[in-house]
Design an enzyme around this catalytic site. Structure first.
Site, short mmCIF file in Angstrom:
data_model
loop_
_atom_site.label_atom_id
_atom_site.label_comp_id
_atom_site.label_asym_id
_atom_site.label_seq_id
_atom_site.Cartn_x
_atom_site.Cartn_y
_atom_site.Cartn_z
N HIS A 1 1.11 -0.89 -0.20
CA HIS A 1 0.28 0.23 0.18
C HIS A 1 0.64 1.10 0.08
O HIS A 1 2.24 1.54 0.82
CB HIS A 1 -1.32 -0.09 1.15
CG HIS A 1 -0.32 -0.20 2.29
ND1 HIS A 1 -1.37 -0.83 4.00
CD2 HIS A 1 0.88 -0.62 3.41
CE1 HIS A 1 -0.22 -1.34 4.43
NE2 HIS A 1 0.77 -1.07 4.67
N ASN A 2 0.58 2.42 -0.58
CA ASN A 2 0.75 3.79 -0.91
C ASN A 2 2.13 4.39 -1.08
O ASN A 2 2.98 4.71 -1.40
CB ASN A 2 0.82 4.72 0.09
CG ASN A 2 -0.58 4.72 0.89
OD1 ASN A 2 -0.95 3.72 2.05
ND2 ASN A 2 -0.19 5.69 1.49
#
Ligand SMILES: CC(C)(COP(=O)(O)OP(=O)(O)OC[C@H]1O[C@@H](n2cnc3c(N)ncnc32)[C@H](O)[C@@H]1OP(=O)(O)O)[C@@H](O)C(=O)NCCC(=O)NCCS
Length: 230
Positions: free
Chosen positions: A98-99
């Protein structure tokens, strides 16, 4: 049905996890077993030791000409976007957490893991099973030997190996044939060159043919198939 809608349909069929919020360019190739846009691996430990799931409200953006091979996972962001930049190629069993923000024209060989919130520049080469630890920032034009565990930020043009990854000062590192960036192509253009190579190699491609062509393209004669580390 427009081409764009058709591409969208193919994507849905192939990735088995279509989220309309994710922005996947229609030129992107995603192999069937890949999973794009699932929530990230985020849990908070409560005072009593139990685990509470962290909501992932973000999305995934995959720019044009990205190639994502089998069993790759690209998780959506907690907030904002997980981004895979134009032209990047991701091999089997890689994980993009994620991210993460990956730039343009990177190659990630099999099993590479980019942990949460990392930032990766452009034109980097990751060997097999590289791990980049969370929040690490990587510049551009770097190479990572197989199995490198990258614990700190890496400046542009670095060659990194080992666990923890250290800078390899050696010049003339020869990357195997799977890495086209080691070949500097000035004439003809890269696109023409790739087309020519594709036409030139007889099918099925034998190890002998690959070695012969490698010599032709790079001037590195007398290599064996093992030298090319295929
Ligand atoms: C990084 C790499 C390109 C270096 O290749 P090279 O130029 O032939 O380097 P050498 O074998 O001469 O090694 C130079 C030094 O780095 C070390 N080294 C090389 N690769 C290493 C690696 N992956 N991890 C740890 N150390 C490594 C060597 O032990 C040697 O150390 P020394 O000087 O102390 O003896 C190569 O080892 C590598 O990891 N390639 C990745 C290939 C890959 O993953 N391809 C995708 C497959 S699908």
């Amino acid at each position: 049905m427009t081409d764009k809608e058709l591409a969208r349909l193919e994507f849905a069929k192939n990735s088995l996890h279509d989220r309309p919020q994710d922005k996947i360019h229609e030129s992107v190739t995603i192999e069937q077993s890949a999973r794009i846009g699932k929530d990230g691996f985020g849990f908070a430990r409560d005072v009593d030791g139990t685990l509470v799931k962290v909501n992932h409200a973000g999305n995934v953006v995959i720019e044009k000409n990205v190639e994502i091979r089998a069993f790759v996972t690209v998780d959506r962001a907690v907030n904002g976007n997980t981004i895979i930049g134009q032209g990047t190629k991701i091999d089997h069993h890689c994980h993009i957490a994620h991210n993460v923000k990956i730039g343009k024209w990177n190659t990630l060989a099999n099993g590479t893991v980019i942990e949460g919130s990392c930032e990766v520049g452009d034109f980097n080469t990751f060997g097999a099973n590289v791990v980049v630890q969370r929040k690490v920032k990587i510049g551009s034009n770097c190479k990572f030997g197989s199995g490198a565990v990258v614990t700190k930020d890496v400046p542009d043009n670095s060659i990194m190996v080992g666990n923890p990854a250290r800078k390899l000062e050696k010049k003339n590192v020869i990357w195997p044939i799977v890495e086209p960036m080691t070949v500097t192509v000035t004439e003809p253009s890269l696109k023409e060159w790739v087309n020519r190579v594709n036409e030139d190699i007889e099918k099925p491609v034998t190890p002998e043919k690959l070695v012969e062509h490698w010599g032709k393209w790079t001037g590195q004669e007398n290599q064996t198939h093992d030298d090319l580390a295929l």
